[in-house]
Structure formats: structure tokens, C-alpha cells
Write an enzyme that holds these catalytic residues in place. Structure first.
Site, short mmCIF file in Angstrom:
data_model
loop_
_atom_site.label_atom_id
_atom_site.label_comp_id
_atom_site.label_asym_id
_atom_site.label_seq_id
_atom_site.Cartn_x
_atom_site.Cartn_y
_atom_site.Cartn_z
N GLY A 85 0.76 -1.21 0.12
CA GLY A 85 -0.03 -0.10 0.10
C GLY A 85 0.71 1.21 0.14
N CYS A 104 -27.53 -10.03 -16.46
CA CYS A 104 -27.12 -9.86 -17.93
C CYS A 104 -28.09 -10.31 -19.02
CB CYS A 104 -25.78 -10.71 -17.68
SG CYS A 104 -25.08 -10.51 -19.47
N CYS A 120 -22.92 -7.82 -18.98
CA CYS A 120 -21.70 -7.92 -18.01
C CYS A 120 -20.78 -7.06 -18.63
CB CYS A 120 -21.19 -9.34 -18.05
SG CYS A 120 -22.12 -10.70 -17.28
#
Ligand SMILES: Nc1ncnc2c1ncn2[C@@H]1O[C@H](COP(=O)(O)OP(=O)(O)OP(=O)(O)O)[C@@H](O)[C@H]1O
Ligand SMILES: [Mg+2]
Lengths: 256, 277
Positions: free
Chosen positions: B29, B238, B263
Site C-alpha cells: 500500500g 445480464c 456483463c
């Protein structure tokens, strides 16, 4: 009772010029110290050294902290120092722009210190922000407005709320009523005086306005050319000044 | 064979970037500065991601490139083509086959596996930028773990919109303590970063920063106790594969305002449709 702050030998130069020299004093819990003096006398330099915004060339600043006991602020790591600044210390700037986040709502400004010390409940944070807005006489329905939409006096009151929300032990203020109209100043002073009493705050207030010191401060330091020329209980010093410079200061106010 | 060095970048540059990557993996990070190179594409087209990919790629790799979940958008096609030409590596659209995936704006729906590397293109690596423009200050805030300000941003969202309105680039706290910007993926994808078996690398070209998540790193999206993080997406399924769990794009189908949801992850959708057929 032990002092909350023991300042000794604080000196700060700017190159060859003296900002403040060899300043020592004690501040006791619940006490307000006023620092007065003409422009350039070193008031802000001293205050900034005490508040950690400037590093002095010499001296000691012993602070009786809730968390750590007595410690020299100048010996702390930056990390410890910043943690202390978030919890036990506060700084009210003359210009609210320096002490507020102008792009963040009033509620967010007050809530920041709470979130900074780990509060993670939105409802509680908002409730505390609301109660503080009320204490500094900002209407509750302004909580989501940005400070840029506030008057100068409101901005200053918001800055005070933002600083006091975590109940700091010691508050530094540099000309808190500085750029305000006289009537607005009076209201702000009233408010500050009330809060200082209610919360039992210790405070150091820099000003060149003797009326401010008279209202707020228990004791004063009179500064000239970076030195303290006189100090004592506010009423005694102002009613019976000993140093010629203080006499001049008091006389010039009386004439004005 | 081409006249380029393998994967375009010279070996010295790759070594420099790899050093930054190793440091980034060692401190999850943390934003590691690196000297970003000119790439034969403009900033904003994934130059950070491309440099990370170029420095990580080996000849045996099978590369997949996605942009907004799709393998066939201009950006994805041109980056894939770039590495086909400069590195001669095999490419694929299928997540399970890929060993290295470069992505912009999405994390694949198909779970990643151990041994895979995913490279994120990052425009703005600094999660505190919006609230604190001074870099000297944000660096200090990271090193001291002073993240109250991140919650101020979320507070402002709730105050203004009644809920946390941040839907992309939703900030998260890494187990190391650092708060990171997961790149402009939808918050729906944030949970996929948490404890991922893959190595996750983040490259910001213009800003010259690299950061990373080693496999199995904890990544927790910031929130409030009374407004918990909610990765949910709009209800719907979808129109092509019938998925009710995937992240959907809205597609306008005609001038009359007809629309449908499909999608956003084209590989996931295609393989589901095939499987169903
Ligand atoms: N950054 C600086 N660089 C050089 N000299 C400085 C700097 N800041 C202050 N000084 C000098 O130090 C002395 C004390 O200044 P300081 O700002 O502390 O005074 P002050 O009492 O707060 O004045 P004012 O009432 O005008 O705010 C002055 O001579 C000033 O010119
Ligand atoms: Mg000053």
C-alpha cells in the site's frame, strides 16, 4: 497544583534578527495567559514555538499531558507531537482560512478531530458537531454549508468549535478577534470567555488589543523587541504598569 | 522477432522498476516513487501499468489486457498488440489461462489464482489528494497513519447524499496500515482485492508512483459503523448470460431509448454463455 506548561529560555532567531529571546513562564491549569506587545515584538514567534509550528533555537517546554505525564514538547518525535496536537492541544488562527478546511462543510470541519482520534460512528459525530455549532451560536441548519458561505465572525466561531470539540487541555490563540468588526469581536470574546470558564481551559492568547486581554486573561506577558519586559496579574499590570513601555501601551489605549 | 528490446523497455529501466516493485510488495500500500519513462503512448493510456507489465513480463507469460472489463476496446487491443509486437508473448482473453493481466477500471469476475499477477492502471495514486493537495503533507499523513481526513470525505458524502456516494476509487485500508486508492475500479470490485491469491501491482505513469499488494493481503474498505461499506450493485441480470452476480454495463440498444444490461466483464460473460449453450 503543578503547572500545565513550564516554559524556560525559549529563544528563536531569524538569521541575525531576534524573534523572541529567553522567554520563561509557567501556566497553571485553567489559567489564561495574554501576550501583548506592539507589532513585531515577537508574540507570534513565541506562540508558534510553543504550539510546535516553529522550532526554537533554545529552551524547554514542559507540558503536563493527560496521556504521557510531563514531557518536553521539543523532545517528542513528530508522531507523538502530532498525536498530542490532535488530542490535547489546539490552535486558533487569526485568519479562519488557516484553521478551517474551506472546501469541507461546517459539520465535517467540527467532526475532523473526532474522526482523527478514531471515532467511526457517523450519527455520534454529527450529534457532537450539532451540539458544538449550537454552543458557538451557529444555526443547526448551516451544518452542511461550507465555511466560505459564512461571515468572518461565523468562520471564527466555527474554527473555535472545530478546535474545542475534543476537549483539549491547552489552547493557543493568535489574534482570535483580529480581522473582525468591533461588535462581532465583542460577541466572540463573550463566547470565548464563557467556553474557557465552562471547560476549565488553559489558554495562551496573543493580541495587541488590551481590551481582549482584560476580558480573557488572568495574567499577561508584555513583550517588546522579542523580550518580556513585564508580567503579572492582568489587572495589576494594566492598572499599575511598572515598565515605561507598558505605561506607554496602557496610556495609548486610554487616549484612543 | 522485432528490433525492440524484450517488452520495449531497456533492461536498466526494468531493473529500476523492479526494485520499486519489490519495495512496494515489501510495504503493501505504500506509494514508491519511480522514474517514469516516455512510452509510445500518451499519459492517461496506462503508461504506468504498461511499464509495470513490461518490467514484470517474461517470455513464458500469457498476457490478458482489459479495459472497463472488455478485451476488445481500443485501449485493451492496442496495449495487447504492443506487447505482442515488442515481447512476442502469447496473449489470451481467458482469465484462467492468463499469467499476467493488465487492467483498467475492473477486476475480473473470475477469481484469480495463486501465481497470477494483475497490474492496475492508476491515474491518481494518492487517496488523500482530494482533501489535501500538498504532497509534503500527504506523505506525512501516510507515515503517521493520520487518516481522519479520509473519513471526513465519507462524512461529507453521507451529509450531502444520505449515503457514501463514492462508487469508484473507493479507499481501502491495507493490513500494513496504509490507506490506498484501489484505482478507479467500481467499489463492487473492492472485496476482490481482499485476500486475493494473486500479486496485485499498481502503476501510475504521470504521477510516477508504484504500489502493490502481495498475495493474501487484507484490504478493508473504509466506512462508518452506522454506514457500513456496501459493495452491492444495481439489481438486474445480464441480457446475454443471465448472470445476477456480475457487474453490469447499461447499453443503449436503439434510438427509441431501448436499453439492456450486460456483463462488463466480456470474458466472464462469453465463457458463461458457452458453458450454458
Ligand atoms: N519568517 C520570518 N523571517 C524573518 N523574520 C521574521 C519572520 N517572522 C517574524 N520575523 C521577525 O521577528 C520579529 C517578531 O515577529 P512576530 O511575527 O513574532 O511579531 P508579532 O509580535 O507577532 O507581530 P504582529 O503583531 O505584527 O503579528 C519581527 O522583527 C519580525 O520581523
Ligand atoms: Mg503576530
Amino acid at each position: 497544583m503543578n503547572p500545565i506548561l513550564e516554559v524556560s529560555g525559549i529563544t528563536r532567531r531569524y538569521g541575525d534578527r531576534i524573534g523572541c529571546a529567553d522567554i520563561s513562564f509557567d501556566l497553571y491549569p485553567g489559567e489564561v495567559m495574554g501576550i501583548v506587545g506592539e507589532s513585531g515584538s515577537g508574540k507570534s514567534t513565541l506562540l508558534n514555538c510553543l504550539a510546535g509550528e516553529l522550532i526554537p533555537d533554545a529552551g524547554r517546554i514542559l507540558f503536563d499531558s493527560r496521556a504521557e505525564g510531563v514531557c518536553d514538547l521539543l523532545d517528542l518525535s513528530e508522531m507523538q507531537r502530532r498525536v498530542l496536537s490532535r488530542i490535547e492541544l489546539a490552535f486558533v488562527h487569526q485568519n479562519p482560512r488557516d484553521g478551517l478546511r474551506m472546501g469541507v462543510s461546517a459539520g465535517g470541519n467540527v467532526g475532523e478531530r473526532l474522526m482523527g482520534v478514531g471515532q467511526r460512528h457517523y450519527g455520534n459525530i454529527r450529534e457532537q458537531a450539532l451540539s458544538w455549532l449550537e454552543r458557538v451560536e451557529i444555526p443547526a441548519d448551516r451544518i452542511d454549508d461550507r465555511p466560505s458561505q459564512f461571515s468572518g465572525g461565523m468562520q471564527q466561531r466555527l474554527q473555535i468549535a472545530r478546535n474545542l470539540v475534543t476537549s483539549p487541555r491547552l489552547v493557543f490563540m493568535d489574534e482570535p478577534t483580529g480581522g473582525l468588526d468591533v461588535s462581532v469581536q465583542a460577541r466572540l470574546l463573550d463566547l470565548l470567555r464563557g467556553l474557557v470558564r465552562e471547560m476549565g481551559l488553559s489558554a495562551i492568547v496573543v493580541t495587541h488589543d488590551l481590551a481582549v486581554v482584560r476580558l480573557l486573561a488572568d495574567r499577561i506577558l508584555v513583550m517588546k523587541s522579542g523580550q518580556v519586559v513585564e508580567s503579572g496579574l492582568t489587572d495589576q499590570v494594566l492598572d499599575d504598569p511598572h515598565h515605561p513601555y507598558t505605561q506607554l501601551l496602557v496610556a495609548s489605549v486610554l487616549q484612543a | 522477432m522485432s528490433d525492440y528490446n524484450f517488452a520495449y523497455l531497456d533492461e536498466q529501466t526494468k531493473r529500476m522498476i523492479r526494485r520499486a516493485l519489490l519495495k512496494a510488495i515489501a510495504v503493501p500500500g505504500y506509494q514508491v516513487p519511480f522514474a517514469s519513462r516516455e512510452m509510445p503512448m500518451p499519459y492517461g493510456w496506462g503508461t504506468g501499468g504498461v511499464q509495470v507489465t513490461a518490467s514484470t513480463l517474461v517470455p513464458e507469460d500469457v498476457l490478458k489486457v482489459i479495459d472497463q472489463g472488455a478485451d476488445d476496446t481500443t485501449n485493451a487491443v492496442s496495449i495487447r498488440r504492443f506487447f505482442e509486437v515488442t515481447a512476442g508473448v502469447e496473449t489470451t482473453t481467458e482469465v484462467p489461462v492468463a499469467t499476467l493481466i493488465q487492467t483498467r477500471h475492473r477486476v475480473p469476475e473470475t477469481p484469480l489464482t495463486e501465481g497470477q499477477i494483475i497490474v492496475y492502471q492508476v491515474p491518481i495514486p494518492e487517496p488523500l489528494r482530494f482533501l489535501e493537495p500538498r504532497e509534503t503533507e500527504t506523505r506525512k499523513m501516510h507515515s503517521l497513519g493520520e487518516y481522519g481526513l479520509m473519513h471526513v470525505k465519507l462524512y461529507e458524502d453521507i451529509a450531502r447524499h444520505g449515503e457514501i456516494a463514492t462508487t469508484y476509487a473507493y479507499p481501502a485500508r491495507v493490513s500494513s496500515g496504509y490507506v490506498m486508492d484501489p484505482s478507479p475500479i467500481p467499489k463492487f470490485d473492492n472485496p476482490k482485492l481482499d485476500h486475493s491469491p494473486a500479486i496485485q501491482l499498481f502503476g501510475a505513469g504521470r504521477e510516477q508512483r508504484i504500489y502493490a499488494l502481495p498475495p493474501w493481503t487484507s484490504v478493508q474498505s473504509l466506512d462508518f459503523e452506522d454506514h457500513p461499506f456496501d459493495p452491492s450493485r444495481a439489481d438486474g441480470e445480464c441480457a446475454l448470460c443471465g448472470s445476477k452476480d456480475s457487474y453490469l454495463d447499461e447499453v443503449i440498444t436503439d434510438d427509441a431509448g431501448g436499453r439492456m444490461f450486460i456483463c462488463s466483464d466480456t470474458d466472464y460473460c462469453a465463457r458463461r454463455s458457452e458453458g450454458a449453450a
